[in-house]
Design an enzyme around this catalytic site. Structure first.
Site, PDB file in Angstrom:
ATOM      1  N   HIS A 116       1.567 -18.747 -34.357  1.00  0.00           N
ATOM      2  CA  HIS A 116       1.339 -17.708 -33.377  1.00  0.00           C
ATOM      3  C   HIS A 116       1.454 -18.957 -31.734  1.00  0.00           C
ATOM      4  O   HIS A 116       0.759 -19.195 -30.647  1.00  0.00           O
ATOM      5  CB  HIS A 116      -0.077 -17.868 -33.609  1.00  0.00           C
ATOM      6  N   HIS A 167       5.586 -19.611 -39.889  1.00  0.00           N
ATOM      7  CA  HIS A 167       4.769 -18.676 -39.341  1.00  0.00           C
ATOM      8  C   HIS A 167       4.072 -19.113 -38.346  1.00  0.00           C
ATOM      9  O   HIS A 167       3.282 -20.168 -38.761  1.00  0.00           O
ATOM     10  CB  HIS A 167       4.312 -17.312 -40.074  1.00  0.00           C
ATOM     11  N   HIS A 176       2.483 -11.791 -30.500  1.00  0.00           N
ATOM     12  CA  HIS A 176       2.179 -12.351 -32.167  1.00  0.00           C
ATOM     13  C   HIS A 176       2.694 -13.600 -32.150  1.00  0.00           C
ATOM     14  O   HIS A 176       1.670 -14.526 -32.088  1.00  0.00           O
ATOM     15  CB  HIS A 176       2.391 -11.438 -33.396  1.00  0.00           C
ATOM     16  N   GLU A 221      -1.115 -12.863 -44.410  1.00  0.00           N
ATOM     17  CA  GLU A 221       0.742 -12.023 -43.559  1.00  0.00           C
ATOM     18  C   GLU A 221       1.746 -13.069 -44.575  1.00  0.00           C
ATOM     19  O   GLU A 221       3.128 -12.766 -44.577  1.00  0.00           O
ATOM     20  CB  GLU A 221       1.059 -12.743 -42.435  1.00  0.00           C
TER      21      GLU A 221
END
Length: 245
Positions: free
Chosen positions: A103, A101, A171, A82
């Site tokens: 989760h 980023h 996500h 990603e």
């Protein structure tokens, strides 16, 4: 043997990127997944990020420079899939210097329901500008929820807009800041805010969120103090004395 070209960055910046990875793992924002990046100090259209490895295990030797196309520069080790979300946010937001980023399970409910994530206390005041939700199906009906190419990265960056955080349905979240200490601060307190908001929702309401003006003022105040938790978190995660690099 894989080809590896060490990033030509200031050593302190690379050490702080390692620290950011380990802090976010120690604080439970990242686990075996997720990643953090920082914009290049030499080439503004490039960024530094680890090869594909669990954040807790990242060392300086794992760091790679990524070009404007989000591909590693002179390094054929396996990158994060990603990586495109980082490259496209840096492209659209010249003010952003670092990206996380995650989760985090705490934020997932706010990306799959009509309950908007809002600042419930001053430590997450930066959320005052809004927390949009990226719906990947608007870009690609058939998908695996991952930002696996530049097109998806561009649309995620577009959903983020001028905000500090964007949720990703089913996500996680992506958080931006003007430095590694700030983006780590924001990632930690976005997760905490999500947990507090979920708890508050179980009590008699309505919830009194911060006003926009309170959010703006508290954000300005907090920006002057992010080095305090940064030094504490770094000491815990890296085993160093507070104040040392």
């Amino acid at each position: 043997m894989p080809t590896r070209k060490p990033p030509a960055a200031k050593p302190d910046l690379l050490l702080d990127l390692v620290a950011a990875n380990r802090i976010l793992a120690t604080e439970g924002v990242l686990d075996g997944y997720g990643h953090v990046s920082v914009r290049s100090d030499r080439h503004p259209d490039r960024f530094y990020m680890s090869r594909s490895v669990a954040p807790q295990l990242v060392t300086v030797a794992d760091l790679m420079e990524h070009g404007p196309d989000s591909e590693p520069v002179g390094d054929d080790r396996k990158p994060y899939l990603e990586r495109f979300l980082h490259g496209e946010i840096y492209r659209q937001r010249p003010d952003v210097m670092a990206i996380v980023h995650s989760h985090s399970d705490a934020v997932i409910p706010f990306g799959v329901t009509k309950s908007a994530l809002k600042p419930i206390y001053h430590m997450a005041s930066f959320l005052w500008s809004g927390v949009p939700v990226f719906e990947i199906r608007k870009t690609r009906a058939e998908n695996d929820l991952l930002i696996r190419d530049a097109e998806l990265g561009r649309d995620l960056a577009g959903s983020l807009g001028k905000c500090s955080c964007v949720l990703m349905r089913g996500h996680g979240m992506t958080v931006v800041g003007d430095s590694l200490p700030e983006v780590v601060f924001r990632a930690v307190y976005t997760q905490t805010n999500a947990r507090l908001q979920t708890l508050a929702g179980q009590l008699q309401g309505p919830i009194e969120f911060l006003s926009d003006e309170e959010g703006r003022r508290a954000t300005a105040t907090n920006r002057g103090t992010v080095e305090r938790p940064w030094e504490l978190w770094k000491a815990k995660a890296m085993g160093v004395e507070p104040g040392s690099r």
